[in-house]
Design a protein around this motif. Sequence first.
Motif, PDB file in Angstrom:
ATOM      1  N   LEU A 291       7.179  -7.450  -3.253  1.00  0.00           N
ATOM      2  CA  LEU A 291       6.419  -7.460  -4.503  1.00  0.00           C
ATOM      3  C   LEU A 291       6.034  -8.893  -4.879  1.00  0.00           C
ATOM      4  O   LEU A 291       6.781  -9.840  -4.615  1.00  0.00           O
ATOM      5  CB  LEU A 291       7.239  -6.829  -5.633  1.00  0.00           C
ATOM      6  CG  LEU A 291       7.620  -5.351  -5.440  1.00  0.00           C
ATOM      7  CD1 LEU A 291       8.333  -4.834  -6.681  1.00  0.00           C
ATOM      8  CD2 LEU A 291       6.406  -4.488  -5.098  1.00  0.00           C
TER       9      LEU A 291
ATOM     10  N   GLY B 213      10.183  -5.608  -0.765  1.00  0.00           N
ATOM     11  CA  GLY B 213       9.062  -4.678  -0.642  1.00  0.00           C
ATOM     12  C   GLY B 213       8.448  -4.669   0.753  1.00  0.00           C
ATOM     13  O   GLY B 213       7.817  -3.687   1.142  1.00  0.00           O
TER      14      GLY B 213
ATOM     15  N   GLU C   2      16.856  -7.000  -3.103  1.00  0.00           N
ATOM     16  CA  GLU C   2      16.572  -6.955  -4.538  1.00  0.00           C
ATOM     17  C   GLU C   2      17.698  -7.514  -5.410  1.00  0.00           C
ATOM     18  O   GLU C   2      17.433  -8.261  -6.355  1.00  0.00           O
ATOM     19  CB  GLU C   2      16.273  -5.509  -4.990  1.00  0.00           C
ATOM     20  CG  GLU C   2      14.872  -5.029  -4.704  1.00  0.00           C
ATOM     21  CD  GLU C   2      14.620  -4.652  -3.249  1.00  0.00           C
ATOM     22  OE1 GLU C   2      15.537  -4.787  -2.417  1.00  0.00           O
ATOM     23  OE2 GLU C   2      13.502  -4.228  -2.959  1.00  0.00           O
TER      24      GLU C   2
ATOM     25  N   TYR D 172      15.031 -18.128  -8.687  1.00  0.00           N
ATOM     26  CA  TYR D 172      14.634 -17.702  -7.331  1.00  0.00           C
ATOM     27  C   TYR D 172      13.272 -18.303  -6.984  1.00  0.00           C
ATOM     28  O   TYR D 172      13.071 -18.820  -5.883  1.00  0.00           O
ATOM     29  CB  TYR D 172      14.594 -16.176  -7.277  1.00  0.00           C
ATOM     30  CG  TYR D 172      14.454 -15.606  -5.883  1.00  0.00           C
ATOM     31  CD1 TYR D 172      15.568 -15.419  -5.070  1.00  0.00           C
ATOM     32  CD2 TYR D 172      13.210 -15.234  -5.393  1.00  0.00           C
ATOM     33  CE1 TYR D 172      15.445 -14.885  -3.794  1.00  0.00           C
ATOM     34  CE2 TYR D 172      13.075 -14.701  -4.116  1.00  0.00           C
ATOM     35  CZ  TYR D 172      14.194 -14.523  -3.325  1.00  0.00           C
ATOM     36  OH  TYR D 172      14.063 -13.997  -2.056  1.00  0.00           O
TER      37      TYR D 172
ATOM     38  N   LYS E  50      12.404 -25.033  -1.115  1.00  0.00           N
ATOM     39  CA  LYS E  50      12.503 -24.864   0.328  1.00  0.00           C
ATOM     40  C   LYS E  50      11.515 -25.768   1.070  1.00  0.00           C
ATOM     41  O   LYS E  50      11.763 -26.219   2.161  1.00  0.00           O
ATOM     42  CB  LYS E  50      12.169 -23.394   0.622  1.00  0.00           C
ATOM     43  CG  LYS E  50      12.911 -22.780   1.748  1.00  0.00           C
ATOM     44  CD  LYS E  50      12.496 -21.316   1.921  1.00  0.00           C
ATOM     45  CE  LYS E  50      11.045 -21.201   2.349  1.00  0.00           C
ATOM     46  NZ  LYS E  50      10.646 -19.802   2.610  1.00  0.00           N
ATOM     47  N   LYS E  51      10.352 -25.970   0.419  1.00  0.00           N
ATOM     48  CA  LYS E  51       9.256 -26.726   1.038  1.00  0.00           C
ATOM     49  C   LYS E  51       9.592 -28.193   1.226  1.00  0.00           C
ATOM     50  O   LYS E  51       9.046 -28.845   2.100  1.00  0.00           O
ATOM     51  CB  LYS E  51       8.015 -26.627   0.144  1.00  0.00           C
ATOM     52  CG  LYS E  51       7.409 -25.255   0.149  1.00  0.00           C
ATOM     53  CD  LYS E  51       5.964 -25.313   0.560  1.00  0.00           C
ATOM     54  CE  LYS E  51       5.509 -23.982   1.101  1.00  0.00           C
ATOM     55  NZ  LYS E  51       4.375 -23.431   0.362  1.00  0.00           N
TER      56      LYS E  51
HETATM   57  N1  CO8 Z   1       5.532 -13.088  -4.298  1.00  0.00           N
HETATM   58  C1  CO8 Z   1       4.652 -14.079  -4.582  1.00  0.00           C
HETATM   59  N2  CO8 Z   1       4.556 -15.212  -3.864  1.00  0.00           N
HETATM   60  C2  CO8 Z   1       5.366 -15.342  -2.796  1.00  0.00           C
HETATM   61  C3  CO8 Z   1       6.287 -14.356  -2.442  1.00  0.00           C
HETATM   62  C4  CO8 Z   1       6.355 -13.169  -3.244  1.00  0.00           C
HETATM   63  N3  CO8 Z   1       7.201 -12.172  -2.971  1.00  0.00           N
HETATM   64  N4  CO8 Z   1       6.962 -14.767  -1.339  1.00  0.00           N
HETATM   65  C5  CO8 Z   1       6.459 -15.978  -1.020  1.00  0.00           C
HETATM   66  N5  CO8 Z   1       5.490 -16.346  -1.890  1.00  0.00           N
HETATM   67  C6  CO8 Z   1       4.693 -17.555  -1.877  1.00  0.00           C
HETATM   68  C7  CO8 Z   1       5.559 -18.802  -1.887  1.00  0.00           C
HETATM   69  O1  CO8 Z   1       5.937 -19.143  -3.206  1.00  0.00           O
HETATM   70  C8  CO8 Z   1       4.640 -19.821  -1.259  1.00  0.00           C
HETATM   71  O2  CO8 Z   1       3.692 -20.214  -2.224  1.00  0.00           O
HETATM   72  P1  CO8 Z   1       3.156 -21.737  -2.290  1.00  0.00           P
HETATM   73  O3  CO8 Z   1       2.539 -21.986  -0.946  1.00  0.00           O
HETATM   74  O4  CO8 Z   1       2.202 -21.712  -3.424  1.00  0.00           O
HETATM   75  O5  CO8 Z   1       4.379 -22.584  -2.538  1.00  0.00           O
HETATM   76  C9  CO8 Z   1       3.891 -18.995  -0.209  1.00  0.00           C
HETATM   77  O6  CO8 Z   1       3.996 -17.638  -0.638  1.00  0.00           O
HETATM   78  C10 CO8 Z   1       4.475 -19.115   1.188  1.00  0.00           C
HETATM   79  O7  CO8 Z   1       5.873 -18.828   1.126  1.00  0.00           O
HETATM   80  P2  CO8 Z   1       6.942 -19.620   2.006  1.00  0.00           P
HETATM   81  O8  CO8 Z   1       6.589 -21.063   2.085  1.00  0.00           O
HETATM   82  O9  CO8 Z   1       8.298 -19.276   1.500  1.00  0.00           O
HETATM   83  O10 CO8 Z   1       6.664 -18.952   3.445  1.00  0.00           O
HETATM   84  P3  CO8 Z   1       7.686 -18.800   4.652  1.00  0.00           P
HETATM   85  O11 CO8 Z   1       6.870 -18.304   5.798  1.00  0.00           O
HETATM   86  O12 CO8 Z   1       8.516 -20.016   4.825  1.00  0.00           O
HETATM   87  O13 CO8 Z   1       8.708 -17.626   4.205  1.00  0.00           O
HETATM   88  C11 CO8 Z   1       9.267 -15.466   3.283  1.00  0.00           C
HETATM   89  C12 CO8 Z   1       8.236 -16.330   4.037  1.00  0.00           C
HETATM   90  C13 CO8 Z   1      10.507 -15.266   4.152  1.00  0.00           C
HETATM   91  C14 CO8 Z   1       8.591 -14.134   3.006  1.00  0.00           C
HETATM   92  C15 CO8 Z   1       9.686 -16.191   1.985  1.00  0.00           C
HETATM   93  O14 CO8 Z   1       8.508 -16.590   1.297  1.00  0.00           O
HETATM   94  C16 CO8 Z   1      10.488 -15.357   1.046  1.00  0.00           C
HETATM   95  O15 CO8 Z   1      11.682 -15.166   1.254  1.00  0.00           O
HETATM   96  N6  CO8 Z   1       9.858 -14.822  -0.029  1.00  0.00           N
HETATM   97  C17 CO8 Z   1      10.499 -14.051  -1.043  1.00  0.00           C
HETATM   98  C18 CO8 Z   1      10.778 -12.689  -0.555  1.00  0.00           C
HETATM   99  C19 CO8 Z   1      11.449 -11.853  -1.599  1.00  0.00           C
HETATM  100  O16 CO8 Z   1      12.614 -11.987  -1.899  1.00  0.00           O
HETATM  101  N7  CO8 Z   1      10.691 -10.945  -2.199  1.00  0.00           N
HETATM  102  C20 CO8 Z   1      11.230 -10.103  -3.191  1.00  0.00           C
HETATM  103  C21 CO8 Z   1      10.155  -9.532  -4.045  1.00  0.00           C
HETATM  104  S1  CO8 Z   1      10.872  -8.314  -5.146  1.00  0.00           S
HETATM  105  C22 CO8 Z   1      10.620  -6.848  -4.348  1.00  0.00           C
HETATM  106  O17 CO8 Z   1       9.891  -6.773  -3.401  1.00  0.00           O
HETATM  107  C23 CO8 Z   1      11.309  -5.645  -4.937  1.00  0.00           C
HETATM  108  C24 CO8 Z   1      10.906  -4.371  -4.193  1.00  0.00           C
HETATM  109  C25 CO8 Z   1      11.256  -3.163  -5.039  1.00  0.00           C
HETATM  110  C26 CO8 Z   1      10.864  -1.901  -4.369  1.00  0.00           C
HETATM  111  C27 CO8 Z   1       9.386  -1.708  -4.226  1.00  0.00           C
HETATM  112  C28 CO8 Z   1       9.067  -0.489  -3.439  1.00  0.00           C
HETATM  113  C29 CO8 Z   1       9.389   0.809  -4.088  1.00  0.00           C
END
Ligand code: CO8
Length: 259
Positions: free
Chosen positions: A67, A112, A135, A250, A257-258
Motif C-alpha cells: 500500500l 500489499g 503489517e 517507518y 536507508k538512502k
Molecule cells: N508507499 C509509498 N512509497 C514507497 C513505498 C510504499 N509502500 N515503499 C517505498 N516507497 C518509496 C520510497 O520512500 C522511495 O521514495 P524516494 O525515492 O522518494 O525516497 C522509493 O519508493 C524507492 O524506495 P526504496 O529506496 O526503499 O527502494 P528499494 O528498492 O531499496 O526497496 C522496498 C524497495 C523493499 C519495497 C522498500 O522500499 C520497502 O521496504 N518499502 C516499504 C514496504 C512496506 O513495508 N510496505 C507496507 C505498506 S502497508 C501495506 O501494504 C498493508 C497491506 C494491507 C493489506 C492490503 C491488502 C488487503
Amino acid sequence: SNQNLEVEHELETGLATVTLAKAPVNSLDGEFLTSISNTFKKLENDSAVKGILVASKFHGGVYSAGLHIFDLFNRSDSHVSEFWRCVQEWYLDVFGCSKPVVAAINGQAPAGGCAMALVCDYRVMQEGKIIGLNETQLGITAPFYLADLMTATVGARKSRLALQLGYLFSSQEALNAGLVDEVVDLDSVIPRAREQLLMMSKVPQPAFHITKQLLRGETMKVLKATREQDIANFRSLIQMPFVQAVIGKYLESLKQKKK
Ligand code: CO8
C-alpha cells in the motif's frame, strides 16, 4: 490500459499479462488499486481470456512495495475510509476472479505486495528477494481476509508466527513455508509462471471456475457482508496517534536507508 498498468493479450493461448508499471515501486494508492480492479473486471468478462499473469515492470527490482504508505499518514477519516474501500474492491476483483491467475514475483514483495501474490492461484518468485505480511511492523494489521488467506497458504502455526512478528521471508524461506510455489532465477520467473498458467488454462474451465468459487466463496461472502465494519476497524486503528507515530517513524527509516 493506462500508463501505470500494461495489459497484453496472447491471441493463440488466451493468456493475458497484466504488468504493474507504477514507478518507482508499484505502491498501491487508491487510483492504482482501482485501475487494477477495473482491469480484472474487464478480463473476467472477456470470454477470450483464459488466464492472467501478473508481473512487475521493474523486473528484478520491486514487484510491489504494498500500500502507498502516504495514504495512511496524516490523512482525514474520509480519505482513509475511501482508500480502504479501494483495497476491499481490489481484493474482491482479484481474489474473486474465477479464471486462473499466476503471480510472476519478479522483485521484492512486502505487505500489499505479498497480498498481490497471495490472491493469485500460483506463485513463482525470483531468488534472493523478500516477501511477507509485515503489517504489524508498521503498527497496523492484515485484515481477516488476508490473514485467513495466509493461514490457508502456509498453515496455522507458520501464519500465526509470521503475522504476529510481521515477518519478511527470504525467497528460500517462502518456498520452504509454501508461501510461494517455486523459486527460480530472474530470467525464468515469467516463462515459468506462463507455463503454469497455460497448464491451468487447459483445465476444463467451468470446473476450474466452480472449484475456485468453492474455495474462495465463503471469504468473499463474509467480506461483502462486513465491508463497513472492516473500514471502521481499519480507520480507528490507523487514526490512533500512537499508530500514526509508528508510521511516521517507518517513513523516516525508509528515507534514512538512502543515506
Ligand atoms: N508507499 C509509498 N512509497 C514507497 C513505498 C510504499 N509502500 N515503499 C517505498 N516507497 C518509496 C520510497 O520512500 C522511495 O521514495 P524516494 O525515492 O522518494 O525516497 C522509493 O519508493 C524507492 O524506495 P526504496 O529506496 O526503499 O527502494 P528499494 O528498492 O531499496 O526497496 C522496498 C524497495 C523493499 C519495497 C522498500 O522500499 C520497502 O521496504 N518499502 C516499504 C514496504 C512496506 O513495508 N510496505 C507496507 C505498506 S502497508 C501495506 O501494504 C498493508 C497491506 C494491507 C493489506 C492490503 C491488502 C488487503
